[in-house]
Design a protein around this motif. Structure first.
Motif, PDB file in Angstrom:
ATOM      1  N   ILE A  56       0.831  -1.205   0.000  1.00  0.00           N
ATOM      2  CA  ILE A  56       0.000   0.000   0.000  1.00  0.00           C
ATOM      3  C   ILE A  56       0.870   1.262   0.000  1.00  0.00           C
ATOM      4  O   ILE A  56       0.457   2.318  -0.457  1.00  0.00           O
ATOM      5  N   PHE A  57       2.115   1.139   0.475  1.00  0.00           N
ATOM      6  CA  PHE A  57       3.047   2.267   0.525  1.00  0.00           C
ATOM      7  C   PHE A  57       4.000   2.291  -0.667  1.00  0.00           C
ATOM      8  O   PHE A  57       4.869   3.142  -0.733  1.00  0.00           O
ATOM      9  N   ASP A  58       3.870   1.372  -1.584  1.00  0.00           N
ATOM     10  CA  ASP A  58       4.780   1.237  -2.722  1.00  0.00           C
ATOM     11  C   ASP A  58       4.268   2.076  -3.891  1.00  0.00           C
ATOM     12  O   ASP A  58       3.085   2.021  -4.238  1.00  0.00           O
ATOM     13  N   ASP A  59       5.156   2.834  -4.510  1.00  0.00           N
ATOM     14  CA  ASP A  59       4.786   3.693  -5.633  1.00  0.00           C
ATOM     15  C   ASP A  59       4.382   2.914  -6.878  1.00  0.00           C
ATOM     16  O   ASP A  59       3.773   3.480  -7.790  1.00  0.00           O
ATOM     17  N   ARG A  60       4.708   1.653  -6.965  1.00  0.00           N
ATOM     18  CA  ARG A  60       4.390   0.870  -8.153  1.00  0.00           C
ATOM     19  C   ARG A  60       2.943   0.401  -8.194  1.00  0.00           C
ATOM     20  O   ARG A  60       2.486  -0.086  -9.223  1.00  0.00           O
ATOM     21  N   LYS A  61       2.221   0.541  -7.101  1.00  0.00           N
ATOM     22  CA  LYS A  61       0.831   0.078  -7.074  1.00  0.00           C
ATOM     23  C   LYS A  61      -0.006   0.872  -8.074  1.00  0.00           C
ATOM     24  O   LYS A  61       0.306   2.011  -8.410  1.00  0.00           O
ATOM     25  N   ILE A  62      -1.064   0.214  -8.551  1.00  0.00           N
ATOM     26  CA  ILE A  62      -1.946   0.821  -9.548  1.00  0.00           C
ATOM     27  C   ILE A  62      -3.382   0.675  -9.048  1.00  0.00           C
ATOM     28  O   ILE A  62      -3.749  -0.369  -8.504  1.00  0.00           O
ATOM     29  N   ILE A  63      -4.182   1.698  -9.243  1.00  0.00           N
ATOM     30  CA  ILE A  63      -5.595   1.617  -8.886  1.00  0.00           C
ATOM     31  C   ILE A  63      -6.242   0.585  -9.809  1.00  0.00           C
ATOM     32  O   ILE A  63      -6.031   0.604 -11.024  1.00  0.00           O
ATOM     33  N   LEU A  64      -7.021  -0.321  -9.240  1.00  0.00           N
ATOM     34  CA  LEU A  64      -7.599  -1.438  -9.989  1.00  0.00           C
ATOM     35  C   LEU A  64      -8.345  -0.969 -11.232  1.00  0.00           C
ATOM     36  O   LEU A  64      -8.167  -1.525 -12.313  1.00  0.00           O
ATOM     37  N   GLU A  65      -9.159   0.040 -11.114  1.00  0.00           N
ATOM     38  CA  GLU A  65      -9.951   0.515 -12.245  1.00  0.00           C
ATOM     39  C   GLU A  65      -9.076   1.059 -13.369  1.00  0.00           C
ATOM     40  O   GLU A  65      -9.472   1.049 -14.529  1.00  0.00           O
ATOM     41  N   GLU A  66      -7.898   1.551 -13.047  1.00  0.00           N
ATOM     42  CA  GLU A  66      -6.997   2.105 -14.059  1.00  0.00           C
ATOM     43  C   GLU A  66      -6.086   1.046 -14.671  1.00  0.00           C
ATOM     44  O   GLU A  66      -5.460   1.289 -15.697  1.00  0.00           O
ATOM     45  N   ALA A  67      -6.001  -0.112 -14.067  1.00  0.00           N
ATOM     46  CA  ALA A  67      -5.071  -1.144 -14.522  1.00  0.00           C
ATOM     47  C   ALA A  67      -5.443  -1.704 -15.889  1.00  0.00           C
ATOM     48  O   ALA A  67      -4.569  -2.123 -16.642  1.00  0.00           O
ATOM     49  N   PHE A  68      -6.726  -1.711 -16.225  1.00  0.00           N
ATOM     50  CA  PHE A  68      -7.163  -2.333 -17.461  1.00  0.00           C
ATOM     51  C   PHE A  68      -7.577  -1.333 -18.529  1.00  0.00           C
ATOM     52  O   PHE A  68      -8.126  -1.718 -19.544  1.00  0.00           O
ATOM     53  N   THR A  69      -7.316  -0.055 -18.304  1.00  0.00           N
ATOM     54  CA  THR A  69      -7.643   0.949 -19.311  1.00  0.00           C
ATOM     55  C   THR A  69      -6.437   1.140 -20.211  1.00  0.00           C
ATOM     56  O   THR A  69      -5.294   1.059 -19.776  1.00  0.00           O
ATOM     57  N   GLU A  70      -6.717   1.392 -21.468  1.00  0.00           N
ATOM     58  CA  GLU A  70      -5.642   1.618 -22.431  1.00  0.00           C
ATOM     59  C   GLU A  70      -5.031   2.991 -22.198  1.00  0.00           C
ATOM     60  O   GLU A  70      -5.731   3.984 -22.063  1.00  0.00           O
ATOM     61  N   LYS A  71      -3.733   3.029 -22.158  1.00  0.00           N
ATOM     62  CA  LYS A  71      -3.016   4.286 -22.027  1.00  0.00           C
ATOM     63  C   LYS A  71      -2.696   4.802 -23.433  1.00  0.00           C
ATOM     64  O   LYS A  71      -2.289   4.051 -24.303  1.00  0.00           O
ATOM     65  N   GLU A  72      -2.874   6.104 -23.641  1.00  0.00           N
ATOM     66  CA  GLU A  72      -2.566   6.690 -24.928  1.00  0.00           C
ATOM     67  C   GLU A  72      -1.055   6.776 -25.080  1.00  0.00           C
ATOM     68  O   GLU A  72      -0.343   7.290 -24.217  1.00  0.00           O
ATOM     69  N   VAL A  73      -0.545   6.245 -26.185  1.00  0.00           N
ATOM     70  CA  VAL A  73       0.889   6.243 -26.433  1.00  0.00           C
ATOM     71  C   VAL A  73       1.244   7.502 -27.208  1.00  0.00           C
ATOM     72  O   VAL A  73       0.669   7.796 -28.255  1.00  0.00           O
ATOM     73  N   VAL A  74       2.202   8.248 -26.689  1.00  0.00           N
ATOM     74  CA  VAL A  74       2.651   9.467 -27.335  1.00  0.00           C
ATOM     75  C   VAL A  74       3.965   9.161 -28.050  1.00  0.00           C
ATOM     76  O   VAL A  74       4.905   8.640 -27.460  1.00  0.00           O
ATOM     77  N   GLN A  75       4.018   9.485 -29.335  1.00  0.00           N
ATOM     78  CA  GLN A  75       5.211   9.230 -30.132  1.00  0.00           C
ATOM     79  C   GLN A  75       6.208  10.374 -29.949  1.00  0.00           C
ATOM     80  O   GLN A  75       5.853  11.540 -30.009  1.00  0.00           O
ATOM     81  N   GLU A  76       7.461  10.025 -29.717  1.00  0.00           N
ATOM     82  CA  GLU A  76       8.527  11.021 -29.625  1.00  0.00           C
ATOM     83  C   GLU A  76       9.073  11.277 -31.025  1.00  0.00           C
ATOM     84  O   GLU A  76       9.426  10.341 -31.742  1.00  0.00           O
ATOM     85  N   GLU A  77       9.169  12.550 -31.416  1.00  0.00           N
ATOM     86  CA  GLU A  77       9.715  12.863 -32.727  1.00  0.00           C
ATOM     87  C   GLU A  77      11.239  12.921 -32.703  1.00  0.00           C
ATOM     88  O   GLU A  77      11.894  12.555 -33.651  1.00  0.00           O
ATOM     89  N   ASP A  78      11.809  13.393 -31.617  1.00  0.00           N
ATOM     90  CA  ASP A  78      13.245  13.619 -31.550  1.00  0.00           C
ATOM     91  C   ASP A  78      13.944  12.432 -30.875  1.00  0.00           C
ATOM     92  O   ASP A  78      13.824  12.247 -29.669  1.00  0.00           O
ATOM     93  N   PRO A  79      14.696  11.620 -31.626  1.00  0.00           N
ATOM     94  CA  PRO A  79      15.372  10.469 -31.015  1.00  0.00           C
ATOM     95  C   PRO A  79      16.440  10.883 -30.005  1.00  0.00           C
ATOM     96  O   PRO A  79      16.698  10.156 -29.037  1.00  0.00           O
ATOM     97  N   LEU A  80      17.060  12.048 -30.182  1.00  0.00           N
ATOM     98  CA  LEU A  80      18.064  12.515 -29.220  1.00  0.00           C
ATOM     99  C   LEU A  80      17.416  12.839 -27.872  1.00  0.00           C
ATOM    100  O   LEU A  80      17.972  12.531 -26.818  1.00  0.00           O
ATOM    101  N   LYS A  81      16.232  13.446 -27.920  1.00  0.00           N
ATOM    102  CA  LYS A  81      15.519  13.757 -26.685  1.00  0.00           C
ATOM    103  C   LYS A  81      15.138  12.475 -25.958  1.00  0.00           C
ATOM    104  O   LYS A  81      15.280  12.372 -24.740  1.00  0.00           O
ATOM    105  N   LYS A  82      14.680  11.481 -26.705  1.00  0.00           N
ATOM    106  CA  LYS A  82      14.306  10.205 -26.104  1.00  0.00           C
ATOM    107  C   LYS A  82      15.524   9.522 -25.486  1.00  0.00           C
ATOM    108  O   LYS A  82      15.454   8.988 -24.379  1.00  0.00           O
ATOM    109  N   ALA A  83      16.657   9.536 -26.170  1.00  0.00           N
ATOM    110  CA  ALA A  83      17.886   8.939 -25.640  1.00  0.00           C
ATOM    111  C   ALA A  83      18.335   9.664 -24.377  1.00  0.00           C
ATOM    112  O   ALA A  83      18.781   9.034 -23.407  1.00  0.00           O
ATOM    113  N   ASP A  84      18.197  10.993 -24.370  1.00  0.00           N
ATOM    114  CA  ASP A  84      18.558  11.778 -23.190  1.00  0.00           C
ATOM    115  C   ASP A  84      17.665  11.424 -22.003  1.00  0.00           C
ATOM    116  O   ASP A  84      18.151  11.259 -20.881  1.00  0.00           O
ATOM    117  N   GLU A  85      16.371  11.270 -22.250  1.00  0.00           N
ATOM    118  CA  GLU A  85      15.455  10.897 -21.181  1.00  0.00           C
ATOM    119  C   GLU A  85      15.772   9.503 -20.632  1.00  0.00           C
ATOM    120  O   GLU A  85      15.734   9.284 -19.424  1.00  0.00           O
TER     121      GLU A  85
END
Length: 162
Positions: free
Chosen positions: A21-50
């Motif tokens: 219950i104190f772990d940051d990795r936990k997920i709310i049950l209702e949110e666990a099965f919803t599709e997350k919108e995937v955002v495409q990165e245009e800049d590969p250098l920015k992605k590598a830096d992140e």
């Protein structure tokens, strides 16, 4: 509230769902099965830096990530929601041996056999309305794709990798 993960693993581990219950990795049950919108990165250098910054962050921080302090809003949120924990980190830390193909879920009733891939890509429900599962617990297993959302595997006491 203790579940053993053992068998064909390099490091057998004990999972204590009462502290998740104190772990940051936990997920709310209702949110666990919803599709997350995937955002495409245009800049590969920015992605590598992140990715580099994220790797440095993880190497310098304590694992597992645990909330250092919980404010009032977060306390109310914890007491109102049901939570699941992704199993992937635990399976990776146990280091499943290459020859392992199945996972035996020991329950109060019939034992259930699933693949290691299904286990790795699953959630364990450990809290309903902010309270640990007393009946049919200590955890329920849900597949990430939601295929058993209406009928999770309950009463799991032990996980044996075979």
């Amino acid at each position: 509230m203790i579940i053993q993960l053992k068998g064909k693993v390099t490091y057998p581990i004990t999972l204590d769902a009462s502290v998740w219950i104190f772990d940051d990795r936990k997920i709310i049950l209702e949110e666990a099965f919803t599709e997350k919108e995937v955002v495409q990165e245009e800049d590969p250098l920015k992605k590598a830096d992140e990715m580099f910054n994220q790797e440095i962050y993880f190497q310098t921080k304590i694992k597992p990530p645990v909330n250092k302090s919980i404010n009032r809003y977060e306390k109310e949120k914890i007491l109102e929601n049901s939570f699941v924990m992704p199993l992937e980190d635990f399976i990776n830390n146990a280091e499943v041996k290459p020859e392992a193909k199945r996972a035996l879920l020991k329950t109060d009733g019939d034992d259930i056999v699933i693949t290691v891939e299904q286990l790795t890509d699953a959630y364990l429900l450990f809290a309903v309305d902010g309270k640990p599962l007393k009946e049919e617990g200590p955890v329920h297993l849900y597949f990430r794709d939601g295929s058993n959302k209406e009928a999770p595997i309950k009463n799991i006491k032990q996980i044996i990798i075979k």
